[in-house]
Design a protein around this motif. Structure first.
Motif, PDB file in Angstrom:
ATOM      1  N   ASP A 101       0.824  -1.210   0.000  1.00 55.16           N
ATOM      2  CA  ASP A 101       0.000   0.000   0.000  1.00 55.16           C
ATOM      3  C   ASP A 101       0.859   1.262   0.000  1.00 55.16           C
ATOM      4  O   ASP A 101       0.554   2.231  -0.707  1.00 55.16           O
ATOM      5  CB  ASP A 101      -0.930   0.009   1.223  1.00 55.16           C
ATOM      6  N   SER A 102       1.928   1.256   0.785  1.00 54.24           N
ATOM      7  CA  SER A 102       2.770   2.445   0.862  1.00 54.24           C
ATOM      8  C   SER A 102       3.535   2.663  -0.439  1.00 54.24           C
ATOM      9  O   SER A 102       3.676   3.805  -0.902  1.00 54.24           O
ATOM     10  CB  SER A 102       3.744   2.327   2.043  1.00 54.24           C
ATOM     11  N   GLN A 103       4.022   1.576  -1.038  1.00 53.38           N
ATOM     12  CA  GLN A 103       4.732   1.704  -2.318  1.00 53.38           C
ATOM     13  C   GLN A 103       3.786   2.143  -3.425  1.00 53.38           C
ATOM     14  O   GLN A 103       4.135   2.974  -4.270  1.00 53.38           O
ATOM     15  CB  GLN A 103       5.377   0.363  -2.694  1.00 53.38           C
ATOM     16  N   LEU A 104       2.577   1.580  -3.428  1.00 49.43           N
ATOM     17  CA  LEU A 104       1.599   1.938  -4.450  1.00 49.43           C
ATOM     18  C   LEU A 104       1.205   3.408  -4.330  1.00 49.43           C
ATOM     19  O   LEU A 104       1.082   4.108  -5.345  1.00 49.43           O
ATOM     20  CB  LEU A 104       0.359   1.048  -4.325  1.00 49.43           C
ATOM     21  N   ARG A 105       1.039   3.891  -3.113  1.00 48.76           N
ATOM     22  CA  ARG A 105       0.665   5.293  -2.919  1.00 48.76           C
ATOM     23  C   ARG A 105       1.718   6.223  -3.533  1.00 48.76           C
ATOM     24  O   ARG A 105       1.375   7.180  -4.234  1.00 48.76           O
ATOM     25  CB  ARG A 105       0.496   5.595  -1.432  1.00 48.76           C
ATOM     26  N   LEU A 106       2.988   5.938  -3.287  1.00 51.23           N
ATOM     27  CA  LEU A 106       4.054   6.777  -3.842  1.00 51.23           C
ATOM     28  C   LEU A 106       4.053   6.747  -5.366  1.00 51.23           C
ATOM     29  O   LEU A 106       4.273   7.771  -6.024  1.00 51.23           O
ATOM     30  CB  LEU A 106       5.410   6.314  -3.306  1.00 51.23           C
ATOM     31  N   LEU A 107       3.795   5.573  -5.928  1.00 52.32           N
ATOM     32  CA  LEU A 107       3.742   5.461  -7.387  1.00 52.32           C
ATOM     33  C   LEU A 107       2.515   6.173  -7.954  1.00 52.32           C
ATOM     34  O   LEU A 107       2.574   6.769  -9.039  1.00 52.32           O
ATOM     35  CB  LEU A 107       3.751   3.984  -7.798  1.00 52.32           C
ATOM     36  N   GLN A 108       1.406   6.114  -7.230  1.00 51.66           N
ATOM     37  CA  GLN A 108       0.203   6.818  -7.690  1.00 51.66           C
ATOM     38  C   GLN A 108       0.404   8.329  -7.646  1.00 51.66           C
ATOM     39  O   GLN A 108      -0.152   9.051  -8.482  1.00 51.66           O
ATOM     40  CB  GLN A 108      -1.005   6.386  -6.854  1.00 51.66           C
ATOM     41  N   ILE A 109       1.197   8.815  -6.698  1.00 49.57           N
ATOM     42  CA  ILE A 109       1.544  10.238  -6.670  1.00 49.57           C
ATOM     43  C   ILE A 109       2.338  10.597  -7.922  1.00 49.57           C
ATOM     44  O   ILE A 109       2.125  11.649  -8.541  1.00 49.57           O
ATOM     45  CB  ILE A 109       2.340  10.582  -5.397  1.00 49.57           C
ATOM     46  N   GLU A 110       3.253   9.694  -8.319  1.00 48.67           N
ATOM     47  CA  GLU A 110       4.019   9.916  -9.554  1.00 48.67           C
ATOM     48  C   GLU A 110       3.092   9.939 -10.775  1.00 48.67           C
ATOM     49  O   GLU A 110       3.291  10.732 -11.704  1.00 48.67           O
ATOM     50  CB  GLU A 110       5.081   8.832  -9.720  1.00 48.67           C
ATOM     51  N   LEU A 111       2.083   9.081 -10.773  1.00 49.05           N
ATOM     52  CA  LEU A 111       1.119   9.064 -11.881  1.00 49.05           C
ATOM     53  C   LEU A 111       0.352  10.385 -11.968  1.00 49.05           C
ATOM     54  O   LEU A 111       0.071  10.880 -13.066  1.00 49.05           O
ATOM     55  CB  LEU A 111       0.129   7.897 -11.710  1.00 49.05           C
ATOM     56  N   VAL A 112       0.029  10.964 -10.820  1.00 49.08           N
ATOM     57  CA  VAL A 112      -0.650  12.264 -10.810  1.00 49.08           C
ATOM     58  C   VAL A 112       0.278  13.344 -11.366  1.00 49.08           C
ATOM     59  O   VAL A 112      -0.146  14.215 -12.135  1.00 49.08           O
ATOM     60  CB  VAL A 112      -1.127  12.621  -9.384  1.00 49.08           C
ATOM     61  N   LYS A 113       1.561  13.289 -10.988  1.00 51.08           N
ATOM     62  CA  LYS A 113       2.543  14.229 -11.562  1.00 51.08           C
ATOM     63  C   LYS A 113       2.571  14.100 -13.082  1.00 51.08           C
ATOM     64  O   LYS A 113       2.579  15.099 -13.808  1.00 51.08           O
ATOM     65  CB  LYS A 113       3.942  13.929 -11.022  1.00 51.08           C
ATOM     66  N   LEU A 114       2.602  12.848 -13.545  1.00 54.27           N
ATOM     67  CA  LEU A 114       2.617  12.608 -14.984  1.00 54.27           C
ATOM     68  C   LEU A 114       1.376  13.193 -15.640  1.00 54.27           C
ATOM     69  O   LEU A 114       1.463  13.858 -16.680  1.00 54.27           O
ATOM     70  CB  LEU A 114       2.699  11.105 -15.264  1.00 54.27           C
ATOM     71  N   GLN A 115       0.223  12.981 -15.030  1.00 55.65           N
ATOM     72  CA  GLN A 115      -1.004  13.482 -15.650  1.00 55.65           C
ATOM     73  C   GLN A 115      -1.045  15.006 -15.666  1.00 55.65           C
ATOM     74  O   GLN A 115      -1.507  15.600 -16.653  1.00 55.65           O
ATOM     75  CB  GLN A 115      -2.243  12.948 -14.935  1.00 55.65           C
ATOM     76  N   ASN A 116      -0.572  15.642 -14.617  1.00 53.26           N
ATOM     77  CA  ASN A 116      -0.527  17.104 -14.610  1.00 53.26           C
ATOM     78  C   ASN A 116       0.310  17.620 -15.773  1.00 53.26           C
ATOM     79  O   ASN A 116      -0.064  18.591 -16.443  1.00 53.26           O
ATOM     80  CB  ASN A 116       0.044  17.610 -13.282  1.00 53.26           C
ATOM     81  N   SER A 117       1.448  16.961 -16.017  1.00 52.17           N
ATOM     82  CA  SER A 117       2.294  17.350 -17.141  1.00 52.17           C
ATOM     83  C   SER A 117       1.603  17.081 -18.471  1.00 52.17           C
ATOM     84  O   SER A 117       1.655  17.893 -19.407  1.00 52.17           O
ATOM     85  CB  SER A 117       3.623  16.574 -17.074  1.00 52.17           C
ATOM     86  N   LEU A 118       0.927  15.941 -18.548  1.00 53.80           N
ATOM     87  CA  LEU A 118       0.205  15.541 -19.757  1.00 53.80           C
ATOM     88  C   LEU A 118      -0.843  16.581 -20.131  1.00 53.80           C
ATOM     89  O   LEU A 118      -0.958  16.995 -21.294  1.00 53.80           O
ATOM     90  CB  LEU A 118      -0.459  14.188 -19.500  1.00 53.80           C
ATOM     91  N   ILE A 119      -1.587  17.034 -19.128  1.00 54.62           N
ATOM     92  CA  ILE A 119      -2.657  18.005 -19.366  1.00 54.62           C
ATOM     93  C   ILE A 119      -2.076  19.352 -19.777  1.00 54.62           C
ATOM     94  O   ILE A 119      -2.550  19.987 -20.732  1.00 54.62           O
ATOM     95  CB  ILE A 119      -3.532  18.149 -18.103  1.00 54.62           C
ATOM     96  N   SER A 120      -1.039  19.792 -19.062  1.00 57.68           N
ATOM     97  CA  SER A 120      -0.480  21.118 -19.332  1.00 57.68           C
ATOM     98  C   SER A 120       0.184  21.187 -20.710  1.00 57.68           C
ATOM     99  O   SER A 120       0.133  22.216 -21.386  1.00 57.68           O
ATOM    100  CB  SER A 120       0.523  21.494 -18.243  1.00 57.68           C
ATOM    101  N   LYS A 121       0.792  20.083 -21.135  1.00 55.84           N
ATOM    102  CA  LYS A 121       1.475  20.064 -22.432  1.00 55.84           C
ATOM    103  C   LYS A 121       0.568  19.632 -23.583  1.00 55.84           C
ATOM    104  O   LYS A 121       0.924  19.811 -24.751  1.00 55.84           O
ATOM    105  CB  LYS A 121       2.676  19.114 -22.363  1.00 55.84           C
ATOM    106  N   GLY A 122      -0.579  19.035 -23.263  1.00 58.97           N
ATOM    107  CA  GLY A 122      -1.464  18.550 -24.316  1.00 58.97           C
ATOM    108  C   GLY A 122      -0.957  17.287 -24.972  1.00 58.97           C
ATOM    109  O   GLY A 122      -1.274  17.006 -26.140  1.00 58.97           O
ATOM    110  N   ASP A 123      -0.155  16.518 -24.227  1.00 60.30           N
ATOM    111  CA  ASP A 123       0.364  15.267 -24.776  1.00 60.30           C
ATOM    112  C   ASP A 123      -0.700  14.167 -24.738  1.00 60.30           C
ATOM    113  O   ASP A 123      -1.769  14.333 -24.125  1.00 60.30           O
ATOM    114  CB  ASP A 123       1.600  14.809 -23.992  1.00 60.30           C
ATOM    115  N   GLN A 124      -0.397  13.034 -25.362  1.00 56.35           N
ATOM    116  CA  GLN A 124      -1.352  11.914 -25.442  1.00 56.35           C
ATOM    117  C   GLN A 124      -0.642  10.610 -25.097  1.00 56.35           C
ATOM    118  O   GLN A 124       0.413  10.315 -25.649  1.00 56.35           O
ATOM    119  CB  GLN A 124      -1.927  11.800 -26.860  1.00 56.35           C
TER     120      GLN A 124
END
Length: 257
Positions: A15-38
């Motif tokens: 659970d603790s490892q997954l939470r940290l990775l899910q935070i990374e996924l949110v970082k990725l999505q924020n970048s994805l949205i701001s850059k308009g990537d796919q």
């Protein structure tokens, strides 16, 4: 420390490892949205290999507006008469979107071939055209990541039995699933042919050994995050266990470990 304590410790660690990775996924999505990537993630694999659960762990904390899970059913008569890729093209990610295909156009290389749902010419045409098709997607700016979740025959039997016994999983049982064990060798042959012929440099297959669901989740997410760029990436979290998740190396023996 008793067995129950060990199980709790393992669960807490996951659970603790997954939470940290899910935070990374949110970082990725924020970048994805701001850059308009796919980003397009394709998940294929054996029946009961855990595609649904893997997708849930990836999407759990992502924005539902910019995240889509696509699981197309049987094509209609009209769709069957169209260009094979046409209904999938309509589901490709738009600017800023993260899209996951729970099974994909590779149905033709797997279940359709094994179960006789396509003709030999249709199968051959697919195998001849899928690489150029995916190259067009990649060259147009889509980040394409392809994962194949693999499990042992014994583990599949256990999971199929669990579905039969669990009233909450009845919806997962289908006539095709019930053929999975009987047609194990045929599926293996199609899997091998697919991996051998549809893993070019610009769209390679990544294999995930999924007998252990938790290890599969963690290592697939690590691999996914390691293959895309985004600000603030914590690389210390992304060390992938190569015994669990690895790029297809062209060797059938790699799947039998």
């Amino acid at each position: 420390m008793g067995k129950k304590d060990l199980v709790k410790l393992e669960s807490s660690s996951y659970d603790s490892q997954l939470r940290l990775l899910q935070i990374e996924l949110v970082k990725l999505q924020n970048s994805l949205i701001s850059k308009g990537d796919q980003i397009l993630v394709i998940l294929e694999g054996r029946d009961t290999a855990g595609k649904d659960g893997t997708i849930k762990t990836i999407t759990e904390h992502l924005s539902p507006r910019e995240t889509r899970v696509v699981a197309l059913g049987k094509p209609s008569d009209v769709e069957s008469a169209e260009w094979y890729f046409q209904r999938y093209v309509a589901e490709l990610p738009k600017k800023g979107e993260f899209v996951l295909f729970n099974r994909s156009w590779y149905n033709r290389a797997g279940v359709e071939k094994v179960m006789g749902f396509c003709t030999k010419p249709q199968y051959t045409n697919f195998m001849d055209t899928v690489n150029p098709f995916e190259s067009i997607l990649v060259s147009s700016g889509i980040t394409l990541l392809k994962y194949y979740l693999d499990i042992s025959k014994k583990e599949q039997a256990v999971r199929l039995k669990a579905r039969e016994d669990d009233p909450l999983k009845q919806w997962k049982i289908s006539p095709i699933d019930q053929q999975a064990q009987k047609k194990w060798d045929a599926y293996s042959k199609c899997r091998n042919d697919m991996l051998q012929n549809t893993s070019p440099k610009d769209a390679p297959w990544i294999i995930v050994r999924a007998n252990d669901k938790k290890l599969a989740h963690l290592n697939m997410i690590r691999d996914l995050l390691s293959r895309v760029d985004y600000p603030g990436k914590d690389k210390s979290l992304l060390k992938v266990d190569q015994e669990i998740t690895f790029k297809w190396d062209g060797k059938i023996s790699s799947l039998e470990k």
